[in-house]
Scaffold this active site. Structure first.
Site, PDB file in Angstrom:
ATOM      1  CG  ASP A 284      -1.626  13.647  20.897  1.00  0.00           C
ATOM      2  OD1 ASP A 284      -1.522  14.484  21.826  1.00  0.00           O
ATOM      3  OD2 ASP A 284      -1.124  12.511  20.947  1.00  0.00           O
TER       4      ASP A 284
ATOM      5  CG  ASN B 294      -4.618   5.535   3.119  1.00  0.00           C
ATOM      6  OD1 ASN B 294      -5.485   4.859   2.568  1.00  0.00           O
ATOM      7  ND2 ASN B 294      -3.428   5.066   3.411  1.00  0.00           N
TER       8      ASN B 294
ATOM      9  CG  ASP C 154      -1.988  -1.053   1.132  1.00  0.00           C
ATOM     10  OD1 ASP C 154      -2.460  -1.331   0.022  1.00  0.00           O
ATOM     11  OD2 ASP C 154      -2.336  -1.624   2.183  1.00  0.00           O
ATOM     12  N   GLY C 155       1.982   1.206   0.711  1.00  0.00           N
ATOM     13  CA  GLY C 155       2.888   2.355   0.756  1.00  0.00           C
ATOM     14  C   GLY C 155       3.384   2.702  -0.646  1.00  0.00           C
TER      15      GLY C 155
ATOM     16  CB  ALA D 220      -4.794   3.442   6.670  1.00  0.00           C
ATOM     17  CE1 TYR D 221      -2.353   7.304  13.694  1.00  0.00           C
ATOM     18  CE2 TYR D 221      -1.555   8.937  12.125  1.00  0.00           C
ATOM     19  CZ  TYR D 221      -1.629   8.454  13.415  1.00  0.00           C
ATOM     20  OH  TYR D 221      -0.968   9.118  14.411  1.00  0.00           O
ATOM     21  CG  ASN D 222     -10.480   6.085  10.538  1.00  0.00           C
ATOM     22  OD1 ASN D 222     -10.909   7.040  11.169  1.00  0.00           O
ATOM     23  ND2 ASN D 222     -11.226   5.011  10.268  1.00  0.00           N
TER      24      ASN D 222
HETATM   25  P1  NAP Z   1       3.911   2.782   6.848  1.00  0.00           P
HETATM   26  O1  NAP Z   1       4.041   3.488   8.140  1.00  0.00           O
HETATM   27  O2  NAP Z   1       5.018   1.990   6.314  1.00  0.00           O
HETATM   28  O3  NAP Z   1       2.586   1.860   6.819  1.00  0.00           O
HETATM   29  C1  NAP Z   1       1.707   1.641   7.764  1.00  0.00           C
HETATM   30  C2  NAP Z   1       0.840   0.427   7.402  1.00  0.00           C
HETATM   31  O4  NAP Z   1      -0.403   0.924   6.888  1.00  0.00           O
HETATM   32  C3  NAP Z   1       1.399  -0.523   6.336  1.00  0.00           C
HETATM   33  O5  NAP Z   1       1.200  -1.852   6.749  1.00  0.00           O
HETATM   34  C4  NAP Z   1       0.562  -0.200   5.112  1.00  0.00           C
HETATM   35  O6  NAP Z   1       0.376  -1.296   4.216  1.00  0.00           O
HETATM   36  C5  NAP Z   1      -0.762   0.110   5.779  1.00  0.00           C
HETATM   37  N1  NAP Z   1      -1.739   0.814   4.968  1.00  0.00           N
HETATM   38  C6  NAP Z   1      -1.550   1.841   4.089  1.00  0.00           C
HETATM   39  N2  NAP Z   1      -2.730   2.185   3.534  1.00  0.00           N
HETATM   40  C7  NAP Z   1      -3.666   1.369   4.060  1.00  0.00           C
HETATM   41  C8  NAP Z   1      -5.071   1.229   3.873  1.00  0.00           C
HETATM   42  N3  NAP Z   1      -5.752   2.023   3.046  1.00  0.00           N
HETATM   43  N4  NAP Z   1      -5.726   0.284   4.610  1.00  0.00           N
HETATM   44  C9  NAP Z   1      -5.055  -0.504   5.462  1.00  0.00           C
HETATM   45  N5  NAP Z   1      -3.733  -0.434   5.681  1.00  0.00           N
HETATM   46  C10 NAP Z   1      -3.046   0.495   4.981  1.00  0.00           C
HETATM   47  O7  NAP Z   1       3.480   3.888   5.744  1.00  0.00           O
HETATM   48  P2  NAP Z   1       2.993   3.632   4.269  1.00  0.00           P
HETATM   49  O8  NAP Z   1       3.114   2.196   3.885  1.00  0.00           O
HETATM   50  O9  NAP Z   1       3.617   4.669   3.430  1.00  0.00           O
HETATM   51  O10 NAP Z   1       1.438   3.978   4.403  1.00  0.00           O
HETATM   52  C11 NAP Z   1       1.041   5.271   4.732  1.00  0.00           C
HETATM   53  C12 NAP Z   1      -0.132   5.147   5.649  1.00  0.00           C
HETATM   54  O11 NAP Z   1       0.282   4.610   6.891  1.00  0.00           O
HETATM   55  C13 NAP Z   1      -0.773   6.468   6.034  1.00  0.00           C
HETATM   56  O12 NAP Z   1      -1.653   6.925   5.039  1.00  0.00           O
HETATM   57  C14 NAP Z   1      -1.458   6.108   7.342  1.00  0.00           C
HETATM   58  O13 NAP Z   1      -2.809   5.728   7.119  1.00  0.00           O
HETATM   59  C15 NAP Z   1      -0.722   4.879   7.828  1.00  0.00           C
HETATM   60  N6  NAP Z   1      -0.178   5.127   9.169  1.00  0.00           N
HETATM   61  C16 NAP Z   1      -0.690   4.393  10.201  1.00  0.00           C
HETATM   62  C17 NAP Z   1      -0.295   4.635  11.497  1.00  0.00           C
HETATM   63  C18 NAP Z   1      -0.923   3.836  12.597  1.00  0.00           C
HETATM   64  O14 NAP Z   1      -1.722   2.950  12.282  1.00  0.00           O
HETATM   65  N7  NAP Z   1      -0.628   4.109  13.844  1.00  0.00           N
HETATM   66  C19 NAP Z   1       0.677   5.601  11.770  1.00  0.00           C
HETATM   67  C20 NAP Z   1       1.190   6.327  10.692  1.00  0.00           C
HETATM   68  C21 NAP Z   1       0.748   6.073   9.401  1.00  0.00           C
HETATM   69  P3  NAP Z   1       1.590  -1.967   3.393  1.00  0.00           P
HETATM   70  O15 NAP Z   1       2.248  -2.868   4.403  1.00  0.00           O
HETATM   71  O16 NAP Z   1       0.921  -2.747   2.302  1.00  0.00           O
HETATM   72  O17 NAP Z   1       2.464  -0.849   2.890  1.00  0.00           O
HETATM   73 MN    MN Z   2       4.661   0.697   4.099  1.00  0.00          MN
END
Ligand code: NAP
Ligand code: MN
Length: 267
Positions: free
Chosen positions: A152, A123, A50-51, A164-166
């Protein structure tokens, strides 16, 4: 004229291997794999997780052609097929046996003395403190003042971003067929000093959110984050968040079902 296909892959060995295999197979089938991104491509293939998918969307400015994701060992909510399914994919594509899933983006317009800058999130977009201080955000919905948020930060997710983060913040998973924005608080304070909503709220696609950071904060710097990319601001006058007209079209095959996918990735 044969169809033009652009492949974007991340740097992992398995992604590079999958890219070479796919290119060979597409060449043999008579498709043209183009070496550089072009808006005129008929299809974009995105190899990674997804990233990587999000990176491609931002790098190429949310392309309008169909996009197919190949998952090379990550979570892969956007990614439709595994590297073992290249032949099935090429067959289904050539037979036009696919549907397009439209995913909308959320827009965040940041107004400063210098002007307005817009950021898009597939996202989510979020506003948070730049340091470890809490932020105080005056939030209006559709022009009506609703709350002075303290905590925050706040995150505004699209349906596609709801998983995702949500979701980590306790937000709900939203079926992407619904056109809603979800506003989720990040560590909201609830005391006699500060009161904020503690749950997510859902907004229809035609309503927007206005956010004015508090002027009296000792640390006024805030961070704007969109799909994991961040920008720091110390002079924001107002932020407007709403649904955007920009969307992307993901190729999905016959057995795609959003809830089955959620189950397979989360339960
Ligand atoms: P990352 O920090 O490496 O990835 C965080 C995880 O989120 C990865 O496992 C990624 O999947 C997954 N992800 C991304 N989009 C998703 C979606 N629509 N539904 C479910 N999981 C999803 O960063 P990244 O891979 O560049 O992804 C960016 C996203 O990370 C941001 O948009 C944000 O939503 C999320 N994020 C989450 C948190 C948290 O949950 N605490 C904190 C910061 C950011 P893959 O393993 O396939 O890459
Ligand atoms: Mn990632």
């Amino acid at each position: 004229m044969s169809k033009k296909i652009f492949i974007f892959a991340n740097e992992s060995d398995s992604s590079k291997y999958t890219e070479r295999q796919l290119k060979k197979k597409l060449d043999k089938t008579g498709y043209t794999v183009i070496p550089e991104y072009s808006e005129g491509a008929d299809l974009m293939v995105c190899i990674g997780g997804d990233g990587t998918f999000l990176e491609a969307m931002h790098r190429f400015n949310f392309p309008s052609m169909p996009i197919i994701g190949i998952n090379t060992g990550h979570l892969g909510m956007f990614q439709e097929i595994a590297p073992s399914m290249l032949d099935d994919f090429i067959f289904n594509y050539s037979q036009e046996k696919y549907a397009l899933q439209k995913l909308s983006t959320v827009s965040m317009k940041v107004k400063t003395a210098e002007g307005v800058k817009e950021y898009l999130g597939l996202n989510e977009v979020l506003i948070k403190a730049n340091a470890t201080y809490s932020v105080h955000l005056n939030i209006s919905i559709g022009g009506n003042f609703i709350e002075r948020f303290s905590g925050d930060g706040v995150l505004i997710a699209t349906p596609a971003g709801s998983t995702a983060y949500n979701y980590s913040l306790g937000g709900s998973i939203v079926d992407p067929r619904l056109e809603v924005l979800q506003v989720t608080p990040i560590a909201p304070m609830n005391t006699t000093a500060y009161r904020s909503f503690t749950s997510s709220i859902l907004l229809p696609s035609d309503l927007s959110l206005q956010i004015v950071p508090d002027m009296h904060d000792r640390e006024r710097a805030i961070k704007i984050v969109y799909d994991g990319y961040s920008v720091q601001y110390d002079d924001v006058e107002e932020i407007e968040v709403g649904f955007s007209d920009v969307s992307v079209n993901l190729m999905r095959f016959e057995n795609y079902d959003f809830w089955r996918k959620v189950k397979s990735k989360f339960l």
